[in-house]
Design a protein around this motif. Structure first.
Motif, PDB file in Angstrom:
ATOM      1  N   GLU A  76       0.842  -1.214   0.000  1.00  0.00           N
ATOM      2  CA  GLU A  76       0.000   0.000   0.000  1.00  0.00           C
ATOM      3  C   GLU A  76       0.870   1.254   0.000  1.00  0.00           C
ATOM      4  N   ILE A  77       1.954   1.223   0.749  1.00  0.00           N
ATOM      5  CA  ILE A  77       2.867   2.379   0.791  1.00  0.00           C
ATOM      6  C   ILE A  77       3.495   2.597  -0.570  1.00  0.00           C
ATOM      7  N   ILE A  78       3.892   1.495  -1.233  1.00  0.00           N
ATOM      8  CA  ILE A  78       4.511   1.613  -2.556  1.00  0.00           C
ATOM      9  C   ILE A  78       3.512   2.194  -3.546  1.00  0.00           C
ATOM     10  N   ARG A  79       2.257   1.742  -3.472  1.00  0.00           N
ATOM     11  CA  ARG A  79       1.231   2.271  -4.389  1.00  0.00           C
ATOM     12  C   ARG A  79       1.047   3.784  -4.181  1.00  0.00           C
ATOM     13  N   ARG A  80       1.011   4.205  -2.939  1.00  0.00           N
ATOM     14  CA  ARG A  80       0.823   5.636  -2.663  1.00  0.00           C
ATOM     15  C   ARG A  80       1.977   6.462  -3.221  1.00  0.00           C
ATOM     16  N   ARG A  81       3.186   5.948  -3.041  1.00  0.00           N
ATOM     17  CA  ARG A  81       4.341   6.666  -3.582  1.00  0.00           C
ATOM     18  C   ARG A  81       4.273   6.744  -5.094  1.00  0.00           C
ATOM     19  N   ARG A 134       1.198  11.659 -10.221  1.00  0.00           N
ATOM     20  CA  ARG A 134       0.535  12.968 -10.226  1.00  0.00           C
ATOM     21  C   ARG A 134       1.543  14.095 -10.439  1.00  0.00           C
ATOM     22  N   ARG A 135       2.739  13.935  -9.834  1.00  0.00           N
ATOM     23  CA  ARG A 135       3.764  14.956  -9.995  1.00  0.00           C
ATOM     24  C   ARG A 135       4.185  15.074 -11.453  1.00  0.00           C
ATOM     25  N   TYR A 136       4.431  13.902 -12.093  1.00  0.00           N
ATOM     26  CA  TYR A 136       4.830  13.928 -13.501  1.00  0.00           C
ATOM     27  C   TYR A 136       3.702  14.451 -14.383  1.00  0.00           C
ATOM     28  N   ALA A 137       2.470  14.069 -14.032  1.00  0.00           N
ATOM     29  CA  ALA A 137       1.329  14.555 -14.821  1.00  0.00           C
ATOM     30  C   ALA A 137       1.221  16.079 -14.717  1.00  0.00           C
ATOM     31  N   ASN A 138       1.431  16.604 -13.518  1.00  0.00           N
ATOM     32  CA  ASN A 138       1.391  18.071 -13.348  1.00  0.00           C
ATOM     33  C   ASN A 138       2.494  18.743 -14.142  1.00  0.00           C
ATOM     34  N   ARG A 139       3.665  18.121 -14.166  1.00  0.00           N
ATOM     35  CA  ARG A 139       4.757  18.698 -14.938  1.00  0.00           C
ATOM     36  C   ARG A 139       4.441  18.683 -16.426  1.00  0.00           C
ATOM     37  N   LEU A 140       3.840  17.551 -16.887  1.00  0.00           N
ATOM     38  CA  LEU A 140       3.509  17.470 -18.307  1.00  0.00           C
ATOM     39  C   LEU A 140       2.450  18.493 -18.702  1.00  0.00           C
ATOM     40  N   THR A 141       1.481  18.701 -17.836  1.00  0.00           N
ATOM     41  CA  THR A 141       0.429  19.679 -18.160  1.00  0.00           C
ATOM     42  C   THR A 141       0.948  21.108 -18.145  1.00  0.00           C
ATOM     43  N   SER A 142       2.068  21.329 -17.443  1.00  0.00           N
ATOM     44  CA  SER A 142       2.616  22.685 -17.381  1.00  0.00           C
ATOM     45  C   SER A 142       3.597  22.980 -18.507  1.00  0.00           C
TER      46      SER A 142
END
Length: 339
Positions: free
Chosen positions: A6-11, A17-25
């Protein structure tokens, strides 16, 4: 075990999400660069899969060239940003230095101004202290002169009733008026304007065996003066009410006493012209001499309080030595007026 997964999935989700935010920017140019890199990588992979080594090598070379061009372009942009940042820093430093100089100049100016104001205030206080001391000394001297004049007046005159208070003339002025009357011993004295000073002059004229005639345009003041004279028993003093009329003097018209009230006055030995009590606001001497000048006795003296007093008053009268107080005597040059 389940907790670790579960911890690995959250990471992984956070990174995604971080990479997706970078791609959208990313901007359009950045998306174009990513697309070129992905296309080149895909081409290299496909060429390698179908055993097209030459094509894969060419595509790989193009991909590296594109990456190199992107790096150079990015480096140039970073350089421009760095230079613009340095220029902005220099401009900001210049503005700060200029502002600092202005602040220091303003502070220095205020400091100098405060020093000047402090010096001016110190000088003003010192000057005020000197003037205050000098003013107090002058006031004491003036009070001493007035006390001496008052003592001398009561040495000359012994009143039969309390002398009136609120005298418009101070003791020095009264002393000058009484002095000239004692010195001249006039048989006939005429005073233009009545008041408490009339009592002092009446005692002096009575002691010299003379007669005093007072003219006043103010009926109420004339009545009060008569009451004071009756209280002191001064029967040798006559108060006449002379209303204000228009008098033609030297081609002009002035407000003056009614000349009919002055009938019967001749051989005047002493004429007192009190400008503060005259109907006209200025030059009370000229109309007085115009009407009474020809009625003066030989060697007569005219006492006037006008300032400045003319050197020539007409009818051969010349300003003599000033009397005590604010009076000046006009007399014939052959006549002696002692002060």
């Amino acid at each position: 075990m389940w907790a670790t997964k579960e911890i690995i999935r959250r990471r992984l989700r956070r990174r995604a999400r971080r990479y997706a935010n970078r791609l959208t920017s990313l901007s359009r140019r950045q998306w174009a660069g990513v697309a070129v890199v992905l296309t080149g990588s895909a081409g290299v992979a496909v060429a390698a899969a179908i055993d097209q080594a030459a094509v894969a090598t060419c595509l790989l070379a193009l991909l590296l060239a594109a990456v190199l061009a992107g790096v150079i372009h990015l480096s140039r942009r970073i350089g421009r940003v760095n230079r613009s940042t340095q220029a902005a820093v220099r401009d900001l430093r210049t503005v700060v230095d200029e502002l600092q100089r202005r602040v220091l100049a303003a502070v220095e100016k205020e400091r100098l101004a405060a020093g000047d104001r402090h010096q001016e205030l110190t000088e003003s206080l010192a000057r005020a202290e000197r003037l205050t001391g000098r003013g107090a000394e002058l006031l004491l001297r003036e009070q001493s002169r007035e006390i001496e004049a008052l003592v001398q007046l009561f040495q000359w005159i012994t009143p039969r009733a309390p002398m009136p208070a609120g005298v418009t003339l101070n003791p020095s002025d009264l002393l000058g008026l009484v002095h000239i009357a004692r010195d001249r011993a006039p048989a006939t004295t005429v005073a233009l304007g009545s008041g408490p000073s009339t009592i002092w002059l009446g005692y002096t004229v009575e002691a010299r065996g003379g007669r005093l005639v007072v003219a006043d345009h103010d009926r109420g003041r004339a009545g009060r003066t008569r009451a004071l004279l009756a209280e002191h028993g001064l029967s040798t003093v006559e108060v006449r009410h002379a209303g204000v009329t228009e008098l033609s003097v030297e081609g002009g018209a002035v407000d003056w006493y009614d000349v009919d009230a002055l009938d019967g006055l001749h051989d005047i030995d002493l004429l007192v012209v009190d400008g503060s009590l005259a109907p006209t606001s200025s030059n009370a001497l000229t109309p007085a001499l115009h009407v009474l000048g020809r009625r003066l006795a030989p060697g007569a003296v005219v006492v006037v309080d006008e300032s400045p007093v003319p050197r020539q008053g007409g009818f051969g009268l010349t300003a003599q030595r000033p009397l005590p107080g604010r009076w000046v005597a006009l007399a014939d040059p052959q006549s002696t007026v002692r002060a």
